[in-house]
Structure formats: structure tokens, C-alpha cells
Design a protein around this motif. Structure first.
Motif, short mmCIF file in Angstrom:
data_model
loop_
_atom_site.label_atom_id
_atom_site.label_comp_id
_atom_site.label_asym_id
_atom_site.label_seq_id
_atom_site.Cartn_x
_atom_site.Cartn_y
_atom_site.Cartn_z
N LEU A 116 -9.14 6.74 -3.43
CA LEU A 116 -8.78 5.32 -3.43
C LEU A 116 -9.04 4.76 -4.82
N MET A 117 -8.03 4.16 -5.41
CA MET A 117 -8.11 3.68 -6.80
C MET A 117 -8.00 2.16 -6.83
N VAL A 118 -8.94 1.52 -7.53
CA VAL A 118 -8.94 0.06 -7.61
C VAL A 118 -8.62 -0.44 -9.03
N GLY A 119 -8.20 0.47 -9.90
CA GLY A 119 -7.81 0.09 -11.26
C GLY A 119 -6.32 0.21 -11.46
N GLY A 120 -5.57 0.11 -10.36
CA GLY A 120 -4.11 0.23 -10.45
C GLY A 120 -3.69 1.67 -10.64
N THR A 121 -2.38 1.88 -10.64
CA THR A 121 -1.86 3.23 -10.84
C THR A 121 -2.07 3.67 -12.27
N LEU A 128 -6.00 -0.97 1.05
CA LEU A 128 -5.48 0.40 1.04
C LEU A 128 -5.61 1.03 2.42
N ASP A 129 -6.75 0.81 3.04
CA ASP A 129 -7.03 1.38 4.35
C ASP A 129 -6.05 0.85 5.41
N ILE A 130 -5.87 -0.47 5.42
CA ILE A 130 -4.96 -1.10 6.40
C ILE A 130 -3.51 -0.70 6.12
N LEU A 166 -2.78 -4.68 -1.57
CA LEU A 166 -2.98 -5.71 -2.59
C LEU A 166 -2.73 -5.16 -3.99
N THR A 167 -2.26 -6.05 -4.87
CA THR A 167 -2.02 -5.67 -6.26
C THR A 167 -3.26 -5.03 -6.86
N GLN A 168 -3.04 -3.95 -7.59
CA GLN A 168 -4.07 -3.20 -8.31
C GLN A 168 -4.67 -2.09 -7.46
N SER A 169 -4.23 -1.92 -6.21
CA SER A 169 -4.76 -0.84 -5.38
C SER A 169 -3.77 0.31 -5.31
N SER A 170 -4.26 1.53 -5.52
CA SER A 170 -3.39 2.71 -5.58
C SER A 170 -4.12 3.92 -5.02
N LEU A 171 -3.40 5.03 -4.96
CA LEU A 171 -3.96 6.30 -4.52
C LEU A 171 -3.72 7.38 -5.58
N LEU A 172 -4.67 8.29 -5.69
CA LEU A 172 -4.48 9.50 -6.48
C LEU A 172 -4.55 10.66 -5.50
N LEU A 173 -3.48 11.43 -5.42
CA LEU A 173 -3.39 12.56 -4.50
C LEU A 173 -3.52 13.87 -5.26
N ILE A 174 -4.17 14.85 -4.63
CA ILE A 174 -4.26 16.17 -5.26
C ILE A 174 -3.90 17.25 -4.26
N GLY A 175 -3.38 18.37 -4.78
CA GLY A 175 -3.07 19.53 -3.96
C GLY A 175 -4.22 20.51 -3.93
N SER A 214 -19.28 8.21 3.76
CA SER A 214 -19.08 7.72 5.14
C SER A 214 -17.72 7.06 5.28
N VAL A 215 -17.64 5.71 5.34
CA VAL A 215 -16.37 5.06 5.69
C VAL A 215 -15.31 5.22 4.61
N ILE A 216 -15.70 5.19 3.34
CA ILE A 216 -14.71 5.41 2.28
C ILE A 216 -14.24 6.86 2.31
N ARG A 217 -15.16 7.78 2.57
CA ARG A 217 -14.79 9.19 2.69
C ARG A 217 -13.79 9.38 3.83
N GLU A 218 -14.01 8.73 4.95
CA GLU A 218 -13.09 8.83 6.08
C GLU A 218 -11.72 8.24 5.72
N ALA A 219 -11.74 7.12 5.01
CA ALA A 219 -10.47 6.50 4.59
C ALA A 219 -9.71 7.43 3.66
N GLU A 220 -10.42 8.13 2.79
CA GLU A 220 -9.78 9.10 1.90
C GLU A 220 -9.15 10.24 2.69
N GLU A 221 -9.87 10.72 3.69
CA GLU A 221 -9.36 11.83 4.51
C GLU A 221 -8.10 11.41 5.27
#
Length: 496
Positions: free
Chosen positions: A99-104, A282-284, A245-254, A79-86
Motif C-alpha cells: 500500500l503506497m501513500v506517496g502516489g504512484t 485503498l482497502d475499501i 483517494l488522491t495520492q493512494s496507490s499500489l505496488l505489485l510484485i511477482g 496485522s490489519v495492514i498486512r491483511e489488506a496487502e494480502e
């Protein structure tokens, strides 16, 4: 009582807008409700830990909550996390975003583990972050290093030349992937589009470490981003130049990657208790960049260019930029990076770093043997840059000395004897640092930041490396990695 929306048949079909922040908006609705918490976390909206409330505030601890149906679940978002990912995928031109919460670090490791298994070869530059080699320790893949060129004047490693990558591919046609830094900590970019085409033509995936490249997706006249270059995966540090915020990152895929498989890999190591503080940041931040990123990063480049001009006018320092571009090992340059070479005033970068912090209350991102990096992003203003410029002028006037006898080289080619995994888990012994010459290291040694290993497990320890470690310690570099925190001893393989 107001009800929080949960996933329904229509949610996936509705058109999302970059003006939305689904996780943040769900948390705002949650705060308006008087939920009685019989779940974790144990501070119960801060009531059980008043000092934590005093430090972080009621708003913050009030949304430090656990996964629940209305707020979705990071391990299996619907739901909301899925939408944020999209929305993140759309903003970053990706097929999907996690959405990654363990840093890059966790994103980089997920990239490598998604493509490599034990015995597989991966082509990569040696000046990678330790997280890449950590991933090789975990999965047992074999590194095929492309030793980058070095700028002898600046003492920094550059990008991978296309010819070097091509030779590595020809020599190791069974390699499964190529990893590229885009950009390096110093702002150096390789010819990513050509490397992607070359790798894809030989059936190899391309992974990009974009820890320092969030802004490439939003700025104008910047180096190409990994997703736009056609890379298969990219790790993006939103918390560095993106404002989260520190420790928040994204993993992108093609489009060539299997989303379900990648999520399974992520879930091997990522927490099952994802922080909603990090997720909402991450969302904001994605929304902020999507709506205002182009304008914001234009200002960052303007400030960086102004700073370079002022610093170079002082004399002795060299704040380098796009004039370094040679179309090959420096195919492009990230102009937001304010890197300053300091050796001409007789001070190592780490010495200038310490002086700025201790005497002028200015915290630089890092200092190495010959350079400092002031990390500029959307929160910087011209007045702070002017304070930095004034401080650097005073540092030169008060502390300048003869540069004779100073080390200039930041990068040394490694001599790899065994794989990172084999050496990390092998039988080992601890020896005094000066007695380790000719032995094979079984642990990491690095200055942090930037966290690029001077030594990695499986590499031969040379006289030059020992001298470099001793010199870096003497100059005050923050050395990390070994079991012995003082780095007077190193663990080496017993029988190699």
C-alpha cells in the motif's frame, strides 16, 4: 471497553475474503472507543482545529490517526495492514502488494530503485512519466531509450515495438531491467507478454508503469495486465481509475522479487506516518473493485464507446479507439480512454481544454498540442458525457478556425549526452531559453499533466525543442520542472 484485535498466531492462518476491508473495519472499531489521544496528529481528533472539522467532517478527522499497535504500522505491517496487502495481492493477481501513500510516483521510484543501482542500465521508452527519470537521478542508473513510433496524424507517441526492445536487449545485454508503460496516457499498449518473455530469457526484470491501468485487472476484453503478463513489478494508481483517494496507490510484485528487499527500498523514501485516510481508501476501493469491478468497468467502456460515436458524429474531432491497433506499436488499446484529436478544427488540445473549463465548467484531464483526454471511470454517468459532447459541438461552432501553422508533433527523439544523475548534480549555469540551443539541459521541462518530460537532465537542447516549448507556452500548456517558474531561463551544464 471494546478491544481492538492485534496480531496473533491465528490471524495469518485464517482465510481472508475479498468482502473484508481490514483497515477500514479496524478504524470503525477505533471510532467506537473513547481513546484519549496523547499522540500525534496534533489536532486531536479535530478538537484543536475546528475549521478542519468544518471542511472535512468529524468522521474524517476522527480517523486521521497515527500508527499504533491495534492499527498496525505501514513500515512493518503485521496485522490489519498486512491483511489488506494480502487481499490486494489476491485481487490484483500478484505475489505481494504494498500500500503506497506517496502516489504512484513513489511506487514507480521504488520499482526502479529495487532493480537498479549506480551504473546499471535500464531499457525504457522515452515517453515515461518524470517519476521514472527522477528515480534514475536518485540511483545513478543509465537509461537506454527505445524511441517509440509516432502517429503522425495524431501527433502522439505509441508503444514499444517488440523488435525495438529486442534490438535494445541485444545491444545492451548487461541491462538489468525493461520498463513498459501499460497503457500510455492515451490508451496505447505494447505487446507486454512477448516483451516479458524476451526480457526474462535474457535475465532482465520487467517493470510496468500501470498508473493508468488499474481497471485492466477487473474489466473484460481489456489489454492484459502486467501481473497476468508475468511482469516482475507494477505500479498501479488506484486513485485514478480505481476510486481511492488522491495520492493512494499500489505496488505489485511477482514471485521473482524479494518482498523484504522491496519493502526496505520503499521505506527509504516513504513516510513513516502513513495516512489512514489513504490506507483505508485503498482497502475499501480494493474491496469495491473485487466485488463489483467487472460490472463497473463494463459500464465505463459502454459510456466511452457511446461518447466516441457522438463526438465523431460532430465532425472535425477524432475520438480514436481500437481501430488504431496494428499488432505492433499499438498492440492493444484501452477502450476506457476517451482521447480526442482536435487539430482539424484549428484548435490545440490545450485550447479546447481551457475553453471547456472556462466557458462550460467542464474539467478535462489534460490537453496537449493536438489532443484532449476525458478520463472516464467508475464515477462517470451518461448525462455528464452528453454534456461534454454538447459542449464540444458548441466549441467547434463558436471557435473553429484554420489549422494552418499549428504544430502537430507531440514527441521528439531525445539526444542523450550524460546520465540524469550526472547532469542533475553537475555544475551548471542559467541561460535565456533561446540561447540554450546545443547545450545540455540539467533540469526537467514538461507539460503537466501528463508529466512526460519534453527535456530531461542530460539531454541536448535542440532548436525544435525550444520552438516546441515556446509554442506550448503560447497555447497555454501548464509547463513545470525548471528552476525558473516562467521558463524564460534554463539551467544547462557549464562545461559540456
Amino acid at each position: 471497553m471494546e478491544k481492538l484485535p492485534i496480531d496473533d498466531e491465528n490471524s495469518a492462518a485464517r482465510r481472508l475474503s475479498q468482502e473484508e476491508a481490514p483497515i477500514y473495519e479496524a478504524l470503525k472499531r477505533f471510532r467506537r472507543m473513547r481513546i484519549v489521544p496523547f499522540d500525534v496528529p496534533g489536532h486531536k481528533h479535530g478538537r484543536g482545529n475546528p475549521e478542519l472539522v468544518e471542511l472535512l467532517g468529524e468522521k474524517c478527522v476522527g480517523i486521521d490517526v497515527n500508527s499504533m499497535k491495534p492499527l498496525d504500522n505501514l513500515c512493518h505491517p503485521v496485522s490489519v495492514i498486512r491483511e489488506a496487502e494480502e487481499l490486494a495481492a489476491e485481487a490484483f493477481h500478484a505475489n505481494h502488494a504494498f500500500l503506497m501513500v506517496g502516489g504512484t510516483t513513489s511506487a514507480v521510484q521504488a520499482m526502479v530503485l529495487s532493480c537498479c543501482k549506480k551504473g546499471d542500465k535500464i531499457i525504457l521508452p522515452r515517453n515515461v512519466h518524470r517519476s521514472v527519470i527522477n528515480a534514475l537521478v536518485l540511483c545513478g542508473a543509465k537509461p537506454v531509450y527505445v524511441n517509440p513510433d509516432v502517429d503522425k496524424n495524431l501527433g502522439i507517441s505509441l508503444g514499444m515495438r517488440v523488435s525495438q526492445v529486442e534490438q535494445a536487449i541485444i545491444s545492451h545485454p548487461d541491462a538489468v531491467a525493461v520498463l513498459v508503460n501499460n497503457p500510455t496516457y492515451y490508451g496505447i499498449c505494447s505487446d507486454l507478454r512477448t516483451i516479458v518473455k524476451l526480457a526474462h530469457d535474457h535475465g532482465m526484470k520487467v517493470l510496468a508503469d500501470e498508473a493508468h491501468g488499474t481497471h485492466l485487472y477487473f474489466g473484460e476484453n481489456m489489454p492484459v495486465s502486467a501481473m497476468d503478463a508475468g511482469a516482475d513489478m507494477s505500479s498501479v494508481s488506484m486513485h485514478k481509475s480505481g476510486g481511492s483517494l488522491t495520492q493512494s496507490s499500489l505496488l505489485l510484485i511477482g514471485s521473482n522479487m524479494n518482498e523484504g528487499h522491496v519493502r526496505q527500498i520503499i521505506n527509504l523514501t516513504q513516510t513513516t506516518s502513513g495516512s489512514y485516510l489513504l490506507l483505508s481508501s485503498l482497502d475499501i476501493s480494493r474491496r469495491n473493485l473485487a466485488l463489483r469491478g467487472r460490472e463497473s468497468f463494463a459500464k465505463v467502456i459502454e459510456i466511452a464507446d457511446y461518447a466516441r460515436g457522438e463526438i465523431n458524429a460532430i465532425g472535425g474531432y477524432y475520438a480514436f479507439s481500437r481501430e488504431l491497433i496494428n499488432g505492433n506499436s499499438i498492440y492493444d488499446f484501452d477502450s476506457t480512454k476517451l482521447s480526442v484529436h482536435t487539430l482539424e478544427i484549428g484548435l490545440a488540445g490545450i485550447e479546447v481544454y481551457d475553453i471547456l473549463r472556462d466557458e462550460y465548467d467542464i474539467q478535462i484531464e489534460f490537453g496537449d498540442i493536438g489532443n484532449i483526454l476525458a478520463y472516464l471511470s467508475i464515477g462517470d454517468r451518461r448525462q455528464e458525457v452528453e454534456r461534454l459532447v454538447s459542449a464540444l459541438a458548441e466549441v467547434k461552432r463558436c471557435y473553429q478556425k484554420d489549422k494552418a501553422g499549428m504544430l502537430t508533433q507531440e514527441y521528439m527523439d531525445p539526444y542523450v549526452v550524460t546520465t540524469p544523475q550526472e547532469s542533475f548534480y553537475a555544475e551548471k549555469e542559467s541561460l535565456p531559453l533561446e540561447a540554450t540551443e546545443g547545450r545540455v539541459c540539467s533540469e526537467f521541462v514538461m507539460c503537466y499533466p501528463p508529466g512526460i518530460p519534453i527535456l530531461a537532465p542530460g539531454e541536448m537542447i535542440t532548436k525544435g525543442i525550444i520552438e516546441y516549448i515556446l509554442y506550448a507556452k503560447e497555447k497555454g500548456c501548464s509547463m513545470t520542472g525548471p528552476e525558473d517558474a516562467d521558463i524564460e531561463y534554463l539551467n544547462v551544464l557549464k562545461h559540456v
